[in-house]
Design an enzyme around this catalytic site. Structure first.
Site, mmCIF file in Angstrom:
data_model
loop_
_atom_site.group_PDB
_atom_site.id
_atom_site.type_symbol
_atom_site.label_atom_id
_atom_site.label_comp_id
_atom_site.label_asym_id
_atom_site.label_seq_id
_atom_site.Cartn_x
_atom_site.Cartn_y
_atom_site.Cartn_z
ATOM 1 N N GLU B 62 31.213 37.539 46.113
ATOM 2 C CA GLU B 62 30.183 37.116 45.167
ATOM 3 C C GLU B 62 30.706 36.130 44.143
ATOM 4 O OE1 GLU B 62 30.841 40.290 45.995
ATOM 5 O OE2 GLU B 62 29.077 40.729 47.224
ATOM 6 N N HIS B 130 23.534 50.668 43.191
ATOM 7 C CA HIS B 130 22.573 49.771 43.862
ATOM 8 C C HIS B 130 21.211 49.932 43.197
ATOM 9 C CE1 HIS B 130 25.664 49.703 46.957
ATOM 10 N NE2 HIS B 130 25.011 48.769 47.604
HETATM 11 C C1 LIG Z 1 30.379 43.737 46.182
HETATM 12 C C2 LIG Z 1 29.405 44.082 47.227
HETATM 13 N N1 LIG Z 1 28.811 43.087 47.915
HETATM 14 C C3 LIG Z 1 27.917 43.372 48.876
HETATM 15 C C4 LIG Z 1 27.582 44.657 49.148
HETATM 16 C C5 LIG Z 1 26.508 44.976 50.165
HETATM 17 N N2 LIG Z 1 27.119 45.532 51.329
HETATM 18 C C6 LIG Z 1 27.215 46.853 51.482
HETATM 19 S S1 LIG Z 1 28.092 47.246 52.803
HETATM 20 C C7 LIG Z 1 28.340 45.649 53.206
HETATM 21 C C8 LIG Z 1 29.158 45.310 54.383
HETATM 22 C C9 LIG Z 1 30.517 45.834 54.236
HETATM 23 O O1 LIG Z 1 31.254 45.530 55.352
HETATM 24 P P1 LIG Z 1 32.653 46.189 55.591
HETATM 25 O O2 LIG Z 1 33.478 46.075 54.370
HETATM 26 O O3 LIG Z 1 33.198 45.614 56.828
HETATM 27 O O4 LIG Z 1 32.322 47.732 55.782
HETATM 28 P P2 LIG Z 1 31.439 48.415 56.914
HETATM 29 O O5 LIG Z 1 30.024 48.306 56.465
HETATM 30 O O6 LIG Z 1 31.665 47.699 58.187
HETATM 31 O O7 LIG Z 1 31.878 49.824 56.937
HETATM 32 C C10 LIG Z 1 27.735 44.818 52.307
HETATM 33 C C11 LIG Z 1 27.707 43.361 52.378
HETATM 34 C C12 LIG Z 1 28.210 45.674 48.396
HETATM 35 N N3 LIG Z 1 27.915 46.966 48.567
HETATM 36 N N4 LIG Z 1 29.123 45.354 47.464
#
Ligand SMILES: Cc1ncc(C[n+]2csc(CCOP(=O)(O)OP(=O)(O)O)c2C)c(N)n1
Ligand SMILES: [Mg+2]
Lengths: 333, 338
Positions: B62, B130
């Site tokens: 971000e 959230h």
């Molecule tokens: C700082 C932040 N940006 C965006 C999100 C929204 N978000 C939640 S899970 C996710 C994907 C995360 O991917 P990863 O780290 O690979 O974990 P996975 O979901 O595959 O377990 C996103 C973009 C968030 N929770 N926190």
């Protein structure tokens, strides 16, 4: 698939040939799968509130890492923390109660699915801000170092977290101060709907460790014994003041990113290839190759889990809900 | 004319601005992935097919993509940045507050930062991280314009005005108001659809709007609370209390002309805010009211806001956290009897 560790070979110190120990690992993996499937059902059926991020297909990472930890060690987790919680020893009941928002939940109903944790059992409530747990875990490790305690912290995060500034800042400080933190990256190829190929020039996440001057390795994350062995090595190094260690555990999310996500962005052949590498079936094969494990043993484990979950669901649906007085409690210590 | 929800109206507004001006592009997480959702709330769904290369999916970064939006804007582009959940604005806030908001001033008026940041807010069963009402953290940052959209008509018109504005504009949206469909539909969603004209239009970034006329009490709200205020006014009307409902809409700057005109008529005001009472936007509005038309008040300003706690997960607690129609009605009854 790039797997650089020796697959399946458990650490010599591990009681990995011990039947009871191995069946215990199996029990945990199946417990997580059954728990998640039941939660999915309850959620889709509409009786469970909130949102959910589930870990079907990734059970071996949580179980393998947590099995390498001792009482007194901690984990940090993410929005996808149900599996981590069960692997770390939180009970089915306290998790289900939390999912139903009950006061008997592990966070008294204040956390919910994305913030599962229980400090008495060594789990910080899940940090739902991607990468937000990394500096936090490094800080916990700094405390252990300053307090001259032998503890370690295993910090779970996803492949998506590697792109955040918090990853760089937290990992670099963990490195320069040799902190006892095992950085556990569950690389399931996707951050939400985005494939890692789109957001990393070098998709081998364990390579990052070298640029900070410490050790990293990529491990087959769907092989619980390989994860266990790697985690044991990492924990040992951390306890010896040679941390941190970065473990990249290759795995795959069988279910949606959250809620009702239908995963249309995951190609069919990719899904099938990974489904064929399912951590449960693979570990069951390893176990059944032993003369002292029979299919009936595995079936009995599963039946017992199903009964436990069934009872817990009934309890959770009747568990005490908070009252307005609870709203303003717990803000300050 | 067509009936649209906020997500659709924003989508069309973005598409029209991208068609009109080739310097407009979108940047954010999961906004253009084939087979994906078009952002967390479907606002950009399908746009990556229409505008190849101009719906830019980023890593989860971000601070990075916000800073890139600022930099691109300085070089003549008009980025529309998408924050998946408003809560993540904390990660981006350095670029927004230290760079985007101050660049014009620090450069002695030589640099323009024509960027838009869109962010959803609101407590919606997701837990503390959230759920936060983020607008409070950005109102009062000199150099930032802050708006909050509660109807599809406003969403489209304000989006367009924001894209065409030469300053950084933050648009806050509410998860329960998008009207997102399919798997991304929100439980508890509130209807915010509008009739959308075929022709191009903008809604100014600095005007509140009177949603309902009344002479006994003025109720101010924005986003979900503007809807709850309107619902409360309907109930109050049955009791003979005529509430004037104003959607504040523009949070920075605040439109005291519209607000003041109403208060001079009613002499009583309730400000409704989702989010902790202490340090909220309603505090700023209350102080502004005292300065602009305090002499017209027949009773002290009343605020209906959330308690000073993080957003709880448990639905019972979350519903108690979020101001609701009943609390607004009760406050209005009390105030008009005083
Ligand atoms: C700082 C932040 N940006 C965006 C999100 C929204 N978000 C939640 S899970 C996710 C994907 C995360 O991917 P990863 O780290 O690979 O974990 P996975 O979901 O595959 O377990 C996103 C973009 C968030 N929770 N926190
Ligand atoms: Mg991932």
């Amino acid at each position: 698939m790039t797997t650089t560790s020796q697959s399946g070979a458990a650490h010599p110190a591990a009681p990995s040939s011990d039947r009871a120990f191995l069946l215990g690992l199996y029990q945990r993996i199946v417990l997580i799968r059954e728990f998640e499937e039941r939660v999915k059902f309850l959620f889709l059926e509409g009786t469970m509130p909130g949102t959910i991020h589930q870990c079907q297909g990734q059970e071996a990472t949580a179980v393998g890492v947590c099995a390498a930890l001792q009482a007194g060690d901690y984990i940090t987790s993410t929005f996808r923390g149900h599996g981590h919680a069960l692997a770390k020893g939180l009970s089915v009941q306290e998790l289900l109660d939390e999912l139903y928002g009950a006061t008997t939940g592990c966070c008294k109903g204040k956390g919910g699915s994305m913030h599962m944790g229980n400090m008495d059992k060594g789990m910080v409530p899940g940090i739902a801000i991607v990468a937000g747990g990394i500096p936090l875990a490094a800080g916990m490790a700094l405390a252990f170092k300053l307090q001259k305690k032998p503890q370690v912290v295993a910090c779970f995060f996803g492949d998506g977290a590697v792109a955040e500034g918090a990853f760089h800042e937290g990992v670099n400080m963990a490195a320069i101060w040799n902190l006892p933190v095992v950085l556990v990256c569950e690389n399931n190829l996707y951050g939400a709907s985005t494939h890692i190929g789109k957001v990393m020039k070098n998709p081998k996440i364990s390579d990052r460790a070298a640029s900070y001057g410490f050790r990293g390795e990529t491990v087959d994350g769907n092989d619980v014994l390989a994860v266990l062995a790697a985690a044991q090595r990492a924990v040992e190094e951390c306890r010896a003041g040679k941390g941190p260690v970065l473990l990249e555990l290759l795995t795959y999310r069988r279910t949606g990113h959250s809620r009702r996500d239908a995963c249309h962005y995951q190609p069919k052949d990719e899904r099938e290839a990974w489904f064929a590498r399912d951590p449960i079936t693979r570990f069951a094969e390893v176990l059944l190759a032993r003369p002292d494990v029979k299919q009936a043993d595995l079936d009995a484990i599963k039946a017992k889990i199903e009964a436990e979950i069934q009872t817990a669901v009934v309890n959770a649906q009747q568990a005490p809900q908070p009252t307005l007085a609870n709203l303003t409690e717990d803000v300050f210590a | 004319m067509k009936r649209q929800g906020i997500a659709e109206a924003l989508r069309d507004g973005i598409a029209e601005e991208m068609t009109r001006d080739s310097s407009v592009f979108c940047i954010g997480e999961d906004i253009g992935v084939p087979g994906g959702w078009g952002g967390a709330f479907t606002v950009t769904l399908g746009l990556s097919d229409k505008f190849p290369g101009r719906i830019i999916d980023t890593p989860i970064a971000e601070l990075g993509f916000t800073g890139m939006a600022v930099g691109a804007a300085m070089m003549g582009m008009r980025p529309i940045a998408d924050m998946q959940y408003g809560d993540f604005l904390f990660l981006a806030s350095d670029q927004l507050i230290n760079n985007a908001a101050k660049m014009r001033y620090m450069s002695g008026g030589t640099i323009k930062v024509p960027m838009v940041m869109r962010a959803p807010i609101g407590a919606t069963g997701r837990g503390s991280q959230h759920a936060q009402s983020m607008e409070r953290y950005f109102t009062g940052v000199p150099g930032l314009k802050v708006v909050a959209v509660s109807t599809a008509y406003d969403a489209k018109g304000i989006l367009k005005a924001a894209v065409r504005d030469d300053n950084p504009v933050m648009i806050f949206e509410h998860k329960l108001l998008y009207g997102s469909k399919g798997a991304r539909a929100e439980p508890g969603a509130v209807d915010a659809t509008s009739d959308i004209p075929e022709e191009d239009y903008v809604v100014p970034l600095d005007r509140a709007v009177v949603r309902r006329d009344g002479q006994h009490v003025t109720i101010l709200g924005w986003l979900l609370m503007a809807h709850f205020a309107a619902q409360a006014a309907e109930q109050l009307a049955k009791e003979g209390i005529e509430a004037e409902v104003i959607d504040v809409r523009s949070l920075s700057p605040i439109d005291y002309d519209t607000i003041g005109a109403s208060i001079r008529k009613t002499g009583r005001v309730i400000i409704v805010e989702e989010g902790p009472k202490t340090g909220g936007v309603s505090a700023e509005i209350a102080a502004g009211i005292m300065e602009h038309c305090g002499e017209s008040l027949q009773a002290p300003v009343v605020r209906v806001a959330s308690p000073d706690v993080p957003v709880p997960f448990s639905p019972i607690l979350e519903n108690a956290y979020r101001p609701d129609v009943a609390r607004i009605v009760a406050a209005a009854r009390n105030l008009t009897q005083s």
